[in-house]
Design an enzyme around this catalytic site. Structure first.
Site, mmCIF file in Angstrom:
data_model
loop_
_atom_site.group_PDB
_atom_site.id
_atom_site.type_symbol
_atom_site.label_atom_id
_atom_site.label_comp_id
_atom_site.label_asym_id
_atom_site.label_seq_id
_atom_site.Cartn_x
_atom_site.Cartn_y
_atom_site.Cartn_z
ATOM 1 N N CYS A 155 31.911 25.767 -49.057
ATOM 2 C CA CYS A 155 33.090 26.082 -50.016
ATOM 3 C C CYS A 155 32.283 25.282 -51.532
ATOM 4 C CB CYS A 155 34.650 24.610 -49.142
ATOM 5 S SG CYS A 155 35.486 25.050 -50.296
ATOM 6 N N GLN A 156 32.580 24.341 -51.828
ATOM 7 C CA GLN A 156 32.361 24.021 -53.522
ATOM 8 C C GLN A 156 30.333 23.641 -53.765
ATOM 9 O OE1 GLN A 156 33.419 20.117 -54.896
ATOM 10 N NE2 GLN A 156 33.716 20.928 -56.913
#
Lengths: 363, 200
Positions: A155-156
Site C-alpha cells: 500500500c503506502q
C-alpha cells in the site's frame, strides 16, 4: 367489521413479527454475553515469533524466526503503510502472509513504524524513505553480508519502497509491490477523491499530526452503513462460535488501531502523490533528489486486487509503463484491499506467488 | 448548627454571589466585556477570533448536515417504497434483520452517490476548513492561557521537536560524511585483510 381472511392474515403476521422480535432479542442477549466473555488480552494479533533487531525511536525492525534451516537469500524486507498497523500481514495464524512466506522458506523482516507522537510532527516523508527504510536495508545487508536485499512494499509502504528503490537501485535485488498506488490520477475511488479535495496545508498547520479518527473517517465513508451497522448486526450470527468471534474482533482491533499520521509526511503524501501525481510524472523529489521510476531496473512483481476500492487497480498497474526493467510481472487477485490479507484463497495463493517468483530469481 | 450545614450554606452563598460572573463566563461574555485596552485588547481580539471561527464551524456543520439530510430523505423514501412492495411477500420480509439488510444496501448506495457529488465534496471541504481554522484560533487562546499559567505551550514543544529533528538530520549527515572519509582513507591505505565477501 373485518373480513375473516384479512383478520387471520393480520394475526398470523403479527405472530410471526413477534416471534422475529423475540428471536432477535434472544440473539442480542446471547451476543452481549459472548462479547462480555472476551477479554482484550484474548484478541491476539501478530503472534508469529519475531525478534527485534534494530530500533530508531519507535520505528522497529523485526526479523521473523525462519522456519527452515537455510532460508532463501537475500532476505525480504516488508514495508507496510503508515496508516493502520503492520500486523495485518500476520493477523492470526491461519490468515498470515508472513507465516505463509516463512513456511515457503523465506527469511522475512518487517518494518514497524510504531505510533507517531507529537515528537514526529516534523518528520518528513523523506526521513521515512531515506532514514528509516534506508537504515533498515543497511542493517539487513550488514547482518547477512549481502549487497542487495528483496523488498515487499505494501500500500503506502509500496509507494515509499518505490521511491527508495528508485533512489538506491544498487541495494535492491527484487522489488515486490502489493496493492500499491502509483498513478494517483487513475484512481477515481472515494478515498482518492477525498484526498484530492483536502486543503492539506491548513489541516496540518492546525492539527500537527493528522488524528487517526480523521483517517478512519475517510475509510468508513466507502460504505458507512455496511461498516457501522450491518457488520455488527451480522455479528449475531457468529456469537455462538468463539473462534469466529475472535476473528471478528481481531479485524476490529486492526481497523481501529490506526496511528496518527505524522503531519509533514501527510502533507507531502497528499500534495505530491494524490494531488499532483508527482511519482508518475517524474517530478517527485526526496531529499532534493528526483525520483525516476525509470531507475527501477531490478525485477518487479506487482500484486493487486481487482476489486480494490481503496487503491484502484488502474492506479497500481500503471507502474508497468514507467519502470526501467524488462523483468516485470503483474498478478491480479479477485479480491478487494482487505481481501488481499484475509481471503482464504489469497492466503493460499499469495505467499506461493511471491516465493515462487523470488525463487526463480535467486537461481 | 452542625458543621456540614454551615459549609453548605457558605457554598450556597458563594454560588449566589458568583452567579452573575459564572453566567457571563459561560457565555464568553466576561472577557469580551472587559475594556479593549492594554493587554486585554489583544486577548479580546483572540476571543473574538475564536468565537467567530467557532460560529463558522457551526454554520459549515449546518450546511454539511443539510446535504446529508437530502440523502436521508432519499433513503427513507426508497425504504418506504421497498417495504410497501415487500408486504406482498409476507412476514419473513418484515423480519428486523431483513429490513435492516434492505436499509443498509439502500443507504450505502444513496450515500455513496452523494459522497461523489460536487455538492458534498464542497460541503465537506468547507466544514474541514472551518474546523481547522477554529482549531488554530482555539490554539492561540490556549497558548495565552498556558503561558500565563507558566505551562509549556504547544508552540514551544513544536519548536523543540523541530529543532531535535534538524539536529538529528545534521548528525546523520555528519556521520555519513565521516564514514565516507574513513572509507576513502581505507581505500588509499594498502589492504591488510581481504575485503568482506558480499553476494546477493
Amino acid at each position: 367489521v373485518i373480513d375473516e381472511g384479512v383478520f387471520q392474515r393480520l394475526v398470523s403476521e403479527a405472530g410471526a413479527s413477534t416471534r422475529g422480535q423475540l428471536e432477535l432479542t434472544s440473539q442480542l442477549l446471547k451476543g452481549a454475553e459472548a462479547l462480555a466473555s472476551v477479554r482484550t488480552s484474548d484478541v491476539e494479533v501478530g503472534t508469529t515469533p519475531k525478534d527485534e533487531v534494530y530500533r530508531d525511536g519507535h520505528v522497529v525492525l523485526y526479523r521473523y524466526r525462519p522456519l527452515v534451516g537455510r532460508p532463501l537469500s537475500p532476505p525480504l524486507l516488508i514495508t507496510y503503510a503508515l496508516i493502520n498497523r503492520y500486523y495485518m500481514i500476520d493477523l492470526q495464524p491461519d490468515r498470515s502472509l508472513v507465516r505463509g512466506l516463512l513456511r515457503l522458506g523465506l527469511d522475512v523482516y518487517v518494518l514497524d513504524w510504531g505510533y507517531a507522537t507529537r515528537a514526529d510532527r516534523w518528520a518528513t516523508l523523506d526521513d521515512y524513505v531515506m532514514t528509516y527504510i534506508a537504515d533498515c536495508c543497511e542493517v539487513i545487508r550488514a547482518r547477512h553480508d549481502v549487497e542487495k536485499i528483496n523488498v515487499l512494499g505494501i500500500c503506502q509502504g509500496g509507494a515509499l519502497s518505490l521511491c527508495y528503490a528508485a533512489l538506491h537501485p544498487e541495494n535492491i535485488a527484487n522489488l515486490i509491490v502489493m496493492i500499491t498506488p502509483v498513478d494517483f490520477d487513475a484512481d477515481t475511488g472515494l478515498i482518492s477523491r477525498f484526498a484530492r479535495s483536502l486543503n492539506v496545508d491548513q489541516l496540518v498547520d492546525a492539527f500537527g499530526n493528522i488524528p487517526k479518527e480523521f483517517i478512519n473517517y475517510g475509510f468508513l465513508m466507502r460504505s458507512p452503513f455496511q461498516q457501522n451497522v450491518r457488520k455488527y448486526a451480522d455479528l449475531l450470527d457468529i456469537v455462538d462460535d468463539r473462534e469466529k468471534l475472535l476473528n471478528f474482533l481481531r479485524m476490529e482491533k486492526w481497523l481501529f488501531d490506526s496511528p496518527d499520521h505524522p503531519g509533514e509526511v501527510f502533507r507531502k503524501w497528499i500534495k505530491d502523490f494524490y494531488q499532483e501525481n508527482k511519482l508518475i510524472k517524474g517530478t517527485l523529489e526526496i531529499d532534493g533528489v528526483g525520483v525516476a521510476l525509470s531507475q527501477l531496473r531490478m525485477p518487479i512483481l506487482n500484486l493487486y486486487g481487482t476489486q480494490d476500492d481503496i487503491i484502484e487497480p488502474a492506479s497500481s498497474v500503471a507502474l508497468e509503463r514507467h519502470v526501467g526493467t524488462r523483468d516485470y510481472t503483474a498478478r491480479a487477485f479477485p479480491v478487494g484491499h482487505i481481501g488481499m490479507y484475509v481471503s482464504s484463497k489469497v492466503q493460499r495463493d499469495l505467499p506461493a506467488t511471491i516465493a515462487e517468483w523470488l525463487n526463480q530469481r535467486a537461481l | 448548627m452542625p458543621e456540614d450545614a454551615g459549609s453548605l450554606t457558605a457554598i450556597a452563598e458563594w454560588q449566589r454571589f458568583a452567579r452573575p460572573w459564572i453566567e457571563q463566563a459561560q457565555t464568553w461574555g466576561f472577557p469580551l466585556d472587559s475594556p479593549s485596552l492594554g493587554a486585554a485588547r489583544e486577548f479580546n481580539e483572540r476571543w473574538r477570533n475564536a468565537m467567530s471561527a467557532w460560529l463558522d464551524v457551526t454554520h459549515a456543520r449546518t450546511e454539511y448536515s443539510a446535504v446529508l439530510i437530502d440523502a436521508w430523505r432519499g433513503v427513507l423514501e426508497g425504504l418506504t417504497r421497498e417495504m410497501l412492495g415487500r408486504t406482498r411477500e409476507g412476514p419473513s420480509a418484515q423480519h428486523p434483520r431483513a429490513v435492516l439488510s434492505v436499509s443498509v444496501d439502500l443507504a450505502d448506495r444513496i450515500f455513496g452517490e452523494l459522497f461523489r457529488s460536487p455538492r458534498f465534496v464542497e460541503a465537506q471541504r468547507a466544514l474541514l476548513d472551518a474546523v481547522a481554522a477554529s482549531r488554530v484560533r482555539e490554539g492561540e487562546l490556549i497558548e495565552d492561557m498556558a503561558s500565563n499559567g507558566h505551562l509549556a505551550t504547544r508552540r514551544e514543544l513544536d519548536e523543540v521537536y523541530r529543532r531535535l529533528d534538524e539536529l538529528r538530520r545534521e548528525i546523520r549527515a555528519l556521520k555519513k560524511a565521516q564514514s565516507l572519509t574513513v572509507a576513502a582513507a581505507g581505500a588509499d591505505a594498502p589492504a591488510k585483510q581481504p575485503a568482506r565477501k558480499r553476494s546477493a
